[in-house]
Design a protein around this motif. Structure first.
Motif, PDB file in Angstrom:
ATOM      1  N   ILE A 143      45.979  14.060  39.794  1.00  0.00           N
ATOM      2  CA  ILE A 143      46.371  14.029  41.104  1.00  0.00           C
ATOM      3  C   ILE A 143      45.072  13.714  41.711  1.00  0.00           C
ATOM      4  CG2 ILE A 143      47.347  15.084  43.259  1.00  0.00           C
ATOM      5  CD1 ILE A 143      48.852  17.048  41.079  1.00  0.00           C
ATOM      6  N   LYS A 144      44.959  12.474  42.309  1.00  0.00           N
ATOM      7  CA  LYS A 144      43.742  12.176  42.996  1.00  0.00           C
ATOM      8  C   LYS A 144      43.522  12.394  44.388  1.00  0.00           C
ATOM      9  CE  LYS A 144      40.847   8.420  44.591  1.00  0.00           C
ATOM     10  NZ  LYS A 144      40.442   6.870  44.610  1.00  0.00           N
ATOM     11  N   GLU A 145      44.736  12.193  45.030  1.00  0.00           N
ATOM     12  CA  GLU A 145      44.772  12.407  46.505  1.00  0.00           C
ATOM     13  C   GLU A 145      46.219  12.778  46.964  1.00  0.00           C
ATOM     14  OE1 GLU A 145      43.061   9.907  50.501  1.00  0.00           O
ATOM     15  OE2 GLU A 145      43.271   8.987  48.366  1.00  0.00           O
ATOM     16  N   ILE A 146      46.221  13.589  47.959  1.00  0.00           N
ATOM     17  CA  ILE A 146      47.511  14.004  48.682  1.00  0.00           C
ATOM     18  C   ILE A 146      47.082  13.648  50.236  1.00  0.00           C
ATOM     19  CG2 ILE A 146      49.050  15.730  49.411  1.00  0.00           C
ATOM     20  CD1 ILE A 146      48.021  17.397  46.930  1.00  0.00           C
ATOM     21  N   VAL A 147      47.744  12.694  50.560  1.00  0.00           N
ATOM     22  CA  VAL A 147      47.562  12.304  52.113  1.00  0.00           C
ATOM     23  C   VAL A 147      48.732  12.871  52.997  1.00  0.00           C
ATOM     24  CG1 VAL A 147      47.363  10.274  53.702  1.00  0.00           C
ATOM     25  CG2 VAL A 147      46.640  10.057  51.316  1.00  0.00           C
ATOM     26  N   ALA A 148      48.332  13.807  53.898  1.00  0.00           N
ATOM     27  CA  ALA A 148      49.058  14.407  54.804  1.00  0.00           C
ATOM     28  C   ALA A 148      49.560  13.252  56.026  1.00  0.00           C
ATOM     29  CB  ALA A 148      48.620  15.766  55.159  1.00  0.00           C
ATOM     30  N   CYS A 149      50.572  13.617  56.618  1.00  0.00           N
ATOM     31  CA  CYS A 149      50.832  12.753  57.855  1.00  0.00           C
ATOM     32  C   CYS A 149      50.104  13.231  58.939  1.00  0.00           C
ATOM     33  CB  CYS A 149      52.323  12.833  58.037  1.00  0.00           C
ATOM     34  SG  CYS A 149      53.207  12.148  56.810  1.00  0.00           S
ATOM     35  N   LEU A 155      58.442  15.994  48.942  1.00  0.00           N
ATOM     36  CA  LEU A 155      57.963  14.895  48.710  1.00  0.00           C
ATOM     37  C   LEU A 155      58.809  13.711  48.663  1.00  0.00           C
ATOM     38  CD1 LEU A 155      55.892  16.889  47.071  1.00  0.00           C
ATOM     39  CD2 LEU A 155      54.924  14.987  46.179  1.00  0.00           C
ATOM     40  N   GLN A 156      59.978  14.110  49.062  1.00  0.00           N
ATOM     41  CA  GLN A 156      60.962  13.005  49.163  1.00  0.00           C
ATOM     42  C   GLN A 156      61.019  11.752  49.603  1.00  0.00           C
ATOM     43  OE1 GLN A 156      65.048  14.806  49.321  1.00  0.00           O
ATOM     44  NE2 GLN A 156      65.718  13.042  50.565  1.00  0.00           N
ATOM     45  N   ASN A 157      60.069  11.717  50.902  1.00  0.00           N
ATOM     46  CA  ASN A 157      59.800  10.623  51.792  1.00  0.00           C
ATOM     47  C   ASN A 157      58.388  10.090  51.449  1.00  0.00           C
ATOM     48  OD1 ASN A 157      62.549  10.486  52.681  1.00  0.00           O
ATOM     49  ND2 ASN A 157      62.015  11.999  54.012  1.00  0.00           N
ATOM     50  N   THR A 158      57.671  10.452  50.562  1.00  0.00           N
ATOM     51  CA  THR A 158      56.487  10.168  50.236  1.00  0.00           C
ATOM     52  C   THR A 158      56.168   8.690  49.353  1.00  0.00           C
ATOM     53  OG1 THR A 158      56.167  11.392  48.282  1.00  0.00           O
ATOM     54  CG2 THR A 158      55.465  12.421  50.134  1.00  0.00           C
ATOM     55  N   LYS A 159      55.236   7.969  49.563  1.00  0.00           N
ATOM     56  CA  LYS A 159      54.876   6.915  48.960  1.00  0.00           C
ATOM     57  C   LYS A 159      53.943   7.367  47.427  1.00  0.00           C
ATOM     58  CE  LYS A 159      52.946   5.058  52.593  1.00  0.00           C
ATOM     59  NZ  LYS A 159      53.336   5.579  54.087  1.00  0.00           N
ATOM     60  N   LEU A 160      54.345   6.791  46.408  1.00  0.00           N
ATOM     61  CA  LEU A 160      53.468   6.986  45.443  1.00  0.00           C
ATOM     62  C   LEU A 160      52.467   5.832  45.110  1.00  0.00           C
ATOM     63  CD1 LEU A 160      52.973   8.662  42.713  1.00  0.00           C
ATOM     64  CD2 LEU A 160      54.788   7.082  41.518  1.00  0.00           C
ATOM     65  N   GLU A 161      51.287   6.173  44.973  1.00  0.00           N
ATOM     66  CA  GLU A 161      50.358   5.150  44.393  1.00  0.00           C
ATOM     67  C   GLU A 161      49.732   5.506  43.178  1.00  0.00           C
ATOM     68  OE1 GLU A 161      47.458   4.526  47.282  1.00  0.00           O
ATOM     69  OE2 GLU A 161      48.585   4.176  48.967  1.00  0.00           O
ATOM     70  N   GLY A 192      48.909  24.865  54.217  1.00  0.00           N
ATOM     71  CA  GLY A 192      49.774  24.538  55.615  1.00  0.00           C
ATOM     72  C   GLY A 192      50.166  23.246  55.798  1.00  0.00           C
ATOM     73  N   ILE A 193      50.356  22.371  54.750  1.00  0.00           N
ATOM     74  CA  ILE A 193      50.761  21.199  54.895  1.00  0.00           C
ATOM     75  C   ILE A 193      52.178  21.058  54.945  1.00  0.00           C
ATOM     76  CG2 ILE A 193      50.778  18.898  53.994  1.00  0.00           C
ATOM     77  CD1 ILE A 193      47.922  19.559  52.751  1.00  0.00           C
ATOM     78  N   THR A 194      52.742  20.291  55.882  1.00  0.00           N
ATOM     79  CA  THR A 194      54.318  20.574  55.925  1.00  0.00           C
ATOM     80  C   THR A 194      54.978  19.062  55.577  1.00  0.00           C
ATOM     81  OG1 THR A 194      54.060  20.000  58.263  1.00  0.00           O
ATOM     82  CG2 THR A 194      54.345  22.439  57.754  1.00  0.00           C
ATOM     83  N   GLU A 195      54.053  17.973  55.741  1.00  0.00           N
ATOM     84  CA  GLU A 195      54.746  16.703  55.285  1.00  0.00           C
ATOM     85  C   GLU A 195      53.524  15.784  54.865  1.00  0.00           C
ATOM     86  OE1 GLU A 195      56.860  13.014  57.858  1.00  0.00           O
ATOM     87  OE2 GLU A 195      56.240  14.877  59.112  1.00  0.00           O
TER      88      GLU A 195
END
Length: 107
Positions: free
Chosen positions: A101-107, A51-57, A16-19
């Motif tokens: 994939i270590k982490e997915i940070v939702a808004c 993921l278009q507007n995501t930051k990559l670390e 249920g993550i949208t962003e």
């Protein structure tokens, strides 16, 4: 990278993550994956996706091994495959080939 994007999108939809704000990857320094190439192709891989507007670390994991002889843990690259403690070239790889994939940070 396209497989990573698909995996992250599927995970987000199932939970249920949208962003997503940030995607954190771990890449071992002995991995066949080159961090600067991942960074370079990321914009194209996420174009038109959620993921278009995501930051990559990217976190680099060291290529550590343990000496079979003296049991000292050391960095394989830094010490050119030779134990800095006893000089042995017999070792077992502990880490450094990962691509996670270590982490997915939702808004």
């Amino acid at each position: 990278m396209i497989n990573v994007v698909e995996t992250v999108e599927n995970f987000a939809k199932q939970n249920g993550i949208t962003e997503i704000d940030t995607l954190v990857l771990q890449i071992g320094e002995l991995s066949s994956v080159v961090p600067r190439f991942v960074q370079a192709c990321y914009p194209a891989a996420v174009d038109g996706t959620m993921l278009q507007n995501t930051k990559l670390e990217i976190e680099i994991l060291p290529g550590n091994c343990i000496c079979d002889n003296c049991k000292k843990v050391f960095n394989l690259i830094e010490h050119k495959g030779e134990c800095p403690s006893c000089g042995s070239e017999d070792w077992e790889l502990l880490c450094g080939r990962e691509f996670l994939i270590k982490e997915i940070v939702a808004c």
